[in-house]
Scaffold this motif. Sequence first.
Motif, PDB file in Angstrom:
ATOM      1  N   SER A 190      -5.870   0.936  -4.862  1.00 17.75           N
ATOM      2  CA  SER A 190      -6.334  -0.434  -5.025  1.00 17.75           C
ATOM      3  C   SER A 190      -5.100  -1.343  -5.049  1.00 17.75           C
ATOM      4  O   SER A 190      -3.966  -0.864  -5.148  1.00 17.75           O
ATOM      5  N   ASP A 191      -5.309  -2.639  -4.964  1.00 21.15           N
ATOM      6  CA  ASP A 191      -4.167  -3.562  -5.000  1.00 21.15           C
ATOM      7  C   ASP A 191      -3.370  -3.397  -6.290  1.00 21.15           C
ATOM      8  O   ASP A 191      -2.128  -3.402  -6.279  1.00 21.15           O
ATOM      9  N   LYS A 192      -4.089  -3.229  -7.405  1.00 20.24           N
ATOM     10  CA  LYS A 192      -3.421  -3.075  -8.683  1.00 20.24           C
ATOM     11  C   LYS A 192      -2.621  -1.781  -8.732  1.00 20.24           C
ATOM     12  O   LYS A 192      -1.470  -1.763  -9.202  1.00 20.24           O
ATOM     13  N   ARG A 194      -1.450  -0.080  -6.177  1.00 17.47           N
ATOM     14  CA  ARG A 194      -0.335  -0.137  -5.230  1.00 17.47           C
ATOM     15  C   ARG A 194       0.857  -0.885  -5.837  1.00 17.47           C
ATOM     16  O   ARG A 194       2.006  -0.437  -5.732  1.00 17.47           O
ATOM     17  N   ASN A 195       0.574  -1.996  -6.476  1.00 15.79           N
ATOM     18  CA  ASN A 195       1.661  -2.755  -7.113  1.00 15.79           C
ATOM     19  C   ASN A 195       2.343  -1.942  -8.211  1.00 15.79           C
ATOM     20  O   ASN A 195       3.573  -1.953  -8.343  1.00 15.79           O
ATOM     21  N   TYR A 318      -6.638   0.750   4.717  1.00 15.59           N
ATOM     22  CA  TYR A 318      -6.302  -0.669   4.857  1.00 15.59           C
ATOM     23  C   TYR A 318      -6.540  -1.132   6.290  1.00 15.59           C
ATOM     24  O   TYR A 318      -7.012  -2.257   6.526  1.00 15.59           O
TER      25      TYR A 318
END
Length: 365
Positions: A190-192, A194-195, A318
């Motif tokens: 998820s974006d979270k 990945r960061n 993605y």
Amino acid sequence: MFVVVIHYLLGYYMATIEKRITEDGTATFRVKVRLKGHPPETASFIRLTDAKHWAQNTESAIREGRHFRSSKAKKHTFSWLADKYIKEILNLSNKETDSKELYIKYWRDKIGDYVLADITPALISEHRNNLLGLENKYKRKIGASTANRYTTALGHIFTVAVKQWELLESNPVHKVSKLSEPRGRVRFLSDKERNALLIACKNSENPYLHIIVVLALSTAARKDEILSLKWQDVSLERGIIILHETKNGERRSLALQGYAKQLMCEYSKIRRLDCDYVFPSQKKNQPIDIRTAWENAVKNADLEDFRFHDLRHSAASYLAMNGATLAEIAEVLGHKTLQMVKRYAHLSEAHTSKVVASMNKKIFG
């Protein structure tokens, strides 16, 4: 000396016994066993009964797949073979060898004392099955897929022993059926997540980990493909990476764009000039091993059930969510057919709906 030839038939195989008598009257019996598809086997005996017994045993062994032409298979142990393989094959490889060394250590511990002639498919299956449910050093339980990789590594050792060193006539691993593996997984960040992972990689003691992970997410390349990269394979001007050694044996190009290209341009200015590898280890002729650094980063990012190969799944996911077709995803991943990328089909439903809507509008108004 004169020779008396005696022929006799055992089962489906022909054995020839030659009685040889020397000038002093001494008799010996020379046995030759011939079987189509196998080299002839010969031996000499003082007594005819011993000659017949050897012929029967040899023919039975050939029929049951237990016969080994070379006497080396009966005097060399698997530990000896593993050492030879590591020295002459593994140490000369230009790929990451950490996992293979782990697999070889397991087999050495379990069957190292066996002579090669006594290593059977049943023995291999037993120790392969014993792997299931065990925890590795990273506290992950070993499943069917990983157990199969242990067997594959063993199989390559025996393949080299058969084809290159002629120590055995056949590979016992070929008779071991693979364990049934679960359906291909689609675990993506998820974006979270990945960061969090990228921050953990930046803070890693391994100076290469961050850029390696960015490359994996950006290009969908496999770990071995990235770690075995050499600078002559990278064109920063054209924004392209050429992979000469891939899983399917064909060359593949990777698009080097955006943040990944920026990092590579910056890194190229401080690269080591005494080594061709983009990500070298302390040994100049080998790529770096990132296993421990990677596992620590995953732990620090608080990710659950995430492996390096899932970075490739993340990149493909993605692509799907940003409108790429299955054919386009297959092209990026280097798959020859769409079968392997169908797992991402549900992620591109929005794109598919737009295509169908456009078609309906055009033909129905």
